[in-house]
Design an enzyme around this catalytic site. Structure first.
Site, PDB file in Angstrom:
ATOM      1  N   ASP A 226      16.287  36.648  21.793  1.00  0.00           N
ATOM      2  CA  ASP A 226      15.512  37.119  22.957  1.00  0.00           C
ATOM      3  C   ASP A 226      15.557  38.668  22.916  1.00  0.00           C
ATOM      4  O   ASP A 226      16.636  39.384  22.768  1.00  0.00           O
ATOM      5  CB  ASP A 226      16.084  36.461  24.359  1.00  0.00           C
ATOM      6  CG  ASP A 226      15.193  37.088  25.448  1.00  0.00           C
ATOM      7  OD1 ASP A 226      13.927  36.611  25.744  1.00  0.00           O
ATOM      8  OD2 ASP A 226      16.030  38.027  26.289  1.00  0.00           O
ATOM      9  N   GLU A 295      11.966  37.457  19.321  1.00  0.00           N
ATOM     10  CA  GLU A 295      11.032  37.865  20.481  1.00  0.00           C
ATOM     11  C   GLU A 295      11.223  39.334  20.458  1.00  0.00           C
ATOM     12  O   GLU A 295      12.275  39.806  20.803  1.00  0.00           O
ATOM     13  CB  GLU A 295      11.292  37.041  21.805  1.00  0.00           C
ATOM     14  CG  GLU A 295      10.325  37.312  22.814  1.00  0.00           C
ATOM     15  CD  GLU A 295      10.893  37.798  24.456  1.00  0.00           C
ATOM     16  OE1 GLU A 295      10.340  37.464  25.002  1.00  0.00           O
ATOM     17  OE2 GLU A 295      11.950  38.641  23.938  1.00  0.00           O
TER      18      GLU A 295
HETATM   19  C1  NAG Z   1       9.896  40.761  26.656  1.00  0.00           C
HETATM   20  C2  NAG Z   1      10.984  40.508  27.557  1.00  0.00           C
HETATM   21  O1  NAG Z   1      11.262  41.177  28.346  1.00  0.00           O
HETATM   22  N1  NAG Z   1      11.431  39.074  27.276  1.00  0.00           N
HETATM   23  C3  NAG Z   1      12.599  38.607  27.807  1.00  0.00           C
HETATM   24  C4  NAG Z   1      13.571  39.509  27.571  1.00  0.00           C
HETATM   25  O2  NAG Z   1      14.648  39.483  28.378  1.00  0.00           O
HETATM   26  C5  NAG Z   1      14.338  39.234  29.789  1.00  0.00           C
HETATM   27  C6  NAG Z   1      15.749  39.513  30.415  1.00  0.00           C
HETATM   28  O3  NAG Z   1      16.708  38.510  29.735  1.00  0.00           O
HETATM   29  C7  NAG Z   1      13.528  38.404  30.022  1.00  0.00           C
HETATM   30  O4  NAG Z   1      13.128  37.869  31.292  1.00  0.00           O
HETATM   31  C8  NAG Z   1      12.359  38.139  29.248  1.00  0.00           C
HETATM   32  O5  NAG Z   1      11.633  36.902  29.319  1.00  0.00           O
END
Ligand code: NAG
Ligand code: NAG
Ligand code: NAG
Ligand code: NAG
Ligand code: NAG
Ligand code: NAG
Ligand code: NAG
Ligand code: NAG
Ligand code: NAG
Ligand code: CA
Ligand code: CA
Length: 564
Positions: A226, A295
């Site tokens: 993530d 991601e």
């Molecule tokens: C793009 C984005 O922010 N994706 C994830 C990144 O992490 C945050 C916090 O953990 C998540 O809420 C998001 O879905």
């Protein structure tokens, strides 16, 4: 007799050619990857919240619809300030979701069915309730610099203290929060409850390996990492932090634009390190590739480096979010542009592609683009080369349910997270409880898995048809010369061709517009309709001579087949 023999020989040859093509395609390269949002997928115990046993009970469904791999949003213990993306304990299951035994049972059953299971991994930060953060606040042995702590700036005249830099958190507000007990600020790029790890600290990196090993030893097939573009931030050697240039914020606003917190090269190096770790794990333990999905909402230059910079390899599958931006005004040309943006760089360099139209952070595509385009998008996403990614409910065309956004404060991400619609019974078959954590979309009596199973040309049948095509020689040959092509034939009609040269060809024609479209002499072939959506006036098995004029009805989406 002899034609029979010829056919037999041709079939044999086809097998051989098919087999060679398959051998060079690893499981993650052409998967049907299904994204499970555990809270909303299936509730097994009536508390209105989805859980691990619920997922286990629905695994057979994946087999039926041709899914080959799944990834599950975070299932770790968490105070749920950011719905599990704030991990309190990376090796413990969130009790509402079940136990470690439940997880092991889920994984065993998935593997029994030959389904891969990938876990979400949230490495950028932990919850402020994580024991590591609490130890870090108290400067306990070894944990002192696990997070990004700083004294901040002192005004030499007034003596007033201010944060180390003007950085903004992605969810708004300063990215720095003061802790009275430690008399320092800590960095958080998301919520204040999500303190950033100090990834330049070898002890932190080491512990992340241990966490990965914990889950690999249980048998997971990979991780979806993530927010990797936020791993490392810019820090000068003298220990200060550069301010974001004023005016680079959202909409040209005065706030920071993440110039020093996002996409720093050091984050890429960490991904290379993880890959080395995963490859080594496979070398020592055997089994299939433990894949790393990435991601990061970054541009293709950055994503390309995540895969490899020529000498070092990183994540196999950085997610392609280009289709997440498609909306009601997007047409076939927009789709071609978005596809090209990926293919021109990532495919050309790495022969890798994947297609994501939906996830837990964005409005669902039927709502964004219009419900008449569901089948066209399903066909396009599965017909383009590489891996298709399906967010739960996408296979039946679930739209957002905005009434879910009634909380106070309203959580803007909720409308795309309503419970999965399984059948027409109470709570759409998601839960037997009195209520569900988010309300079920009231359209569930008509829009659910059970109904669509029984209806020819339903969205689910189109989905099944497309995943089945992924097993054909033509679809498997995508890495070979002439294996695929795609283009906008007109402003509204998108075409994808998949070819096993000299053997067979599939051609998707998807009309995204509300007008009849026609084309003359697309090819000299006569092809057969093998998949049709409900907007098509044709029948399965009908033949179509593409050397003449052909018509597409509004929103008609079809797959044609030709074989030698
Ligand atoms: C793009 C984005 O922010 N994706 C994830 C990144 O992490 C945050 C916090 O953990 C998540 O809420 C998001 O879905
Ligand atoms: C996480 O939970 C496990 C199992 O309950 C426990 O053994 C471990 O100490 C916990 N780790 C942290 C960092 O809290
Ligand atoms: C991160 O950890 C490293 C190594 O322990 C240390 O040198 C560095 O100062 C820490 N960074 C921050 C911002 O605390
Ligand atoms: C720290 O280093 C940066 C970059 O060299 C410089 O711009 C800044 O003024 C320095 N800050 C202090 C307090 O020395
Ligand atoms: C992609 O993003 C990186 C990091 O923000 C930036 O340096 C680079 O110029 C961008 N590339 C393109 C083509 O926009
Ligand atoms: C790729 O990145 C690694 C790690 O930063 C670096 O050592 C290597 O030189 C880079 N290779 C190229 C070709 O830039
Ligand atoms: C709907 O699904 C639930 C949960 O599996 C099940 O209990 C119920 O019997 C199903 N309803 C129908 C009509 O099949
Ligand atoms: C559902 O509601 C009934 C009646 O109000 C109650 O008896 C029962 O305990 C509730 N069940 C759950 C799982 O909350
Ligand atoms: C169809 O065949 C004719 C004659 O063989 C040829 O001239 C033409 O280029 C072909 N068209 C296509 C689209 O392949
Ligand atoms: Ca439950
Ligand atoms: Ca970070």
């Amino acid at each position: 007799m002899s034609s029979c023999l010829l056919r037999f020989l041709a079939a044999l040859l086809l097998c051989v050619v098919g087999a060679t093509a398959t051998d060079t395609v690893d499981w993650w390269e052409s998967a049907t990857l299904y994204h499970i949002y555990p809270r909303s997928f299936m509730d097994s115990n009536g508390d209105g919240i989805g859980d691990l046993n619920g997922i286990t009970s629905r695994l057979a469904f994946f087999k039926k619809i041709g899914v080959t791999a799944t990834w599950i949003s975070p299932i770790y213990d968490s105070p749920m300030a950011d719905m599990g993306y704030d991990v309190a304990n990376f090796t413990k299951i969130y009790p509402v979701f079940g136990t470690m035994e439940d997880f092991d049972a889920l994984l065993a059953k998935a593997h029994e069915l030959d389904l891969k299971l990938v876990l979400d991994f949230v490495p950028n930060h932990s919850s402020d309730e994580c024991e590591w953060f609490q130890k870090s606040i108290r400067r306990e042995d070894g944990y002192d610099d696990w997070y990004v702590w700083d004294d901040g700036k002192i005004d030499p005249e007034t003596g007033a203290r201010s944060p180390p830099s003007n950085w903004r958190a992605t969810f708004g507000g300063s990215a720095w929060t003061w802790v009275e007990e430690r008399q320092q600020y800590y960095l958080h790029q998301f919520l204040a409850k999500q303190p950033d790890f100090n990834f330049t600290n070898p002890a932190v990196r080491e512990r992340m390996f241990e966490v990965m090993k914990f889950w690999l030893d249980r048998g997971v097939d990979g991780f979806r990492m993530d927010a990797t573009n936020f791993l490392v931030e810019k820090r000068f050697e003298n220990g200060t932090y550069p301010d974001d240039p004023v005016g680079t914020g959202p909409g040209g606003g005065p706030m920071g634009g993440f110039s020093y917190t996002k996409d720093q090269w050091e984050s890429t190096e960490i991904i290379y390190e993880w890959r080395e770790f995963l490859d080594e794990y496979q070398r020592l333990n055997g089994g299939d590739t433990r894949a790393m999905i990435i991601e990061a909402y970054s541009n293709v230059t950055v994503l390309s480096n995540y895969i490899s910079n020529g000498t070092h390899v990183g994540g196999q599958l950085p997610m392609n979010f280009n289709f997440v931006s498609l909306n009601e005004n997007s047409d076939a040309e927009t789709i071609e542009t978005q596809a090209n943006e990926w293919m021109d760089v990532i495919w050309v360099k790495h022969k890798m592609a994947n297609w994501v139209a939906n996830n837990h952070d964005n409005s669902r595509s039927p709502t964004r683009m219009g419900e008449s385009k569901v089948d066209a998008m399903t066909m396009i996403i599965h017909a383009l080369p590489g891996t298709s990614v399906t967010y739960y409910g996408e296979e039946i065309g679930m739209p957002d349910y905005a009434a879910a956004c009634s909380g106070n404060p309203c959580n803007f991400r909720d409308p795309e997270r309503t419970p999965m619609q399984w059948n027409g019974s109470i709570n759409a078959g998601f839960s037997t409880g009195n209520s569900t954590w988010l309300p079920v979309n009231p359209n569930y009596p008509f829009l659910n898995v059970q109904v669509q199973r029984g209806v020819a040309r339903s969205s689910l049948q189109i989905f099944k048809g497309m995943t089945a095509l992924k097993k054909t020689a033509a679809f498997k040959a995508f890495k070979e010369e002439g294996g695929f092509s795609y283009s906008a034939l007109s402003k509204q009609v998108f075409q994808v061709i998949r070819t096993a040269v000299g053997q067979e060809e599939y051609r998707v024609l998807a009309n995204l517009g509300n007008q009849i479209e026609y084309f003359d002499g697309l090819t000299n072939k006569t092809m057969e309709y093998v998949l049709l959506n409900s907007y098509s006036p044709h029948r399965y098995g009908d033949k179509l001579d593409l050397s003449g004029r052909i018509y597409l009805m509004p929103y008609e989406a079809v797959v044609l087949h030709w074989s030698e």
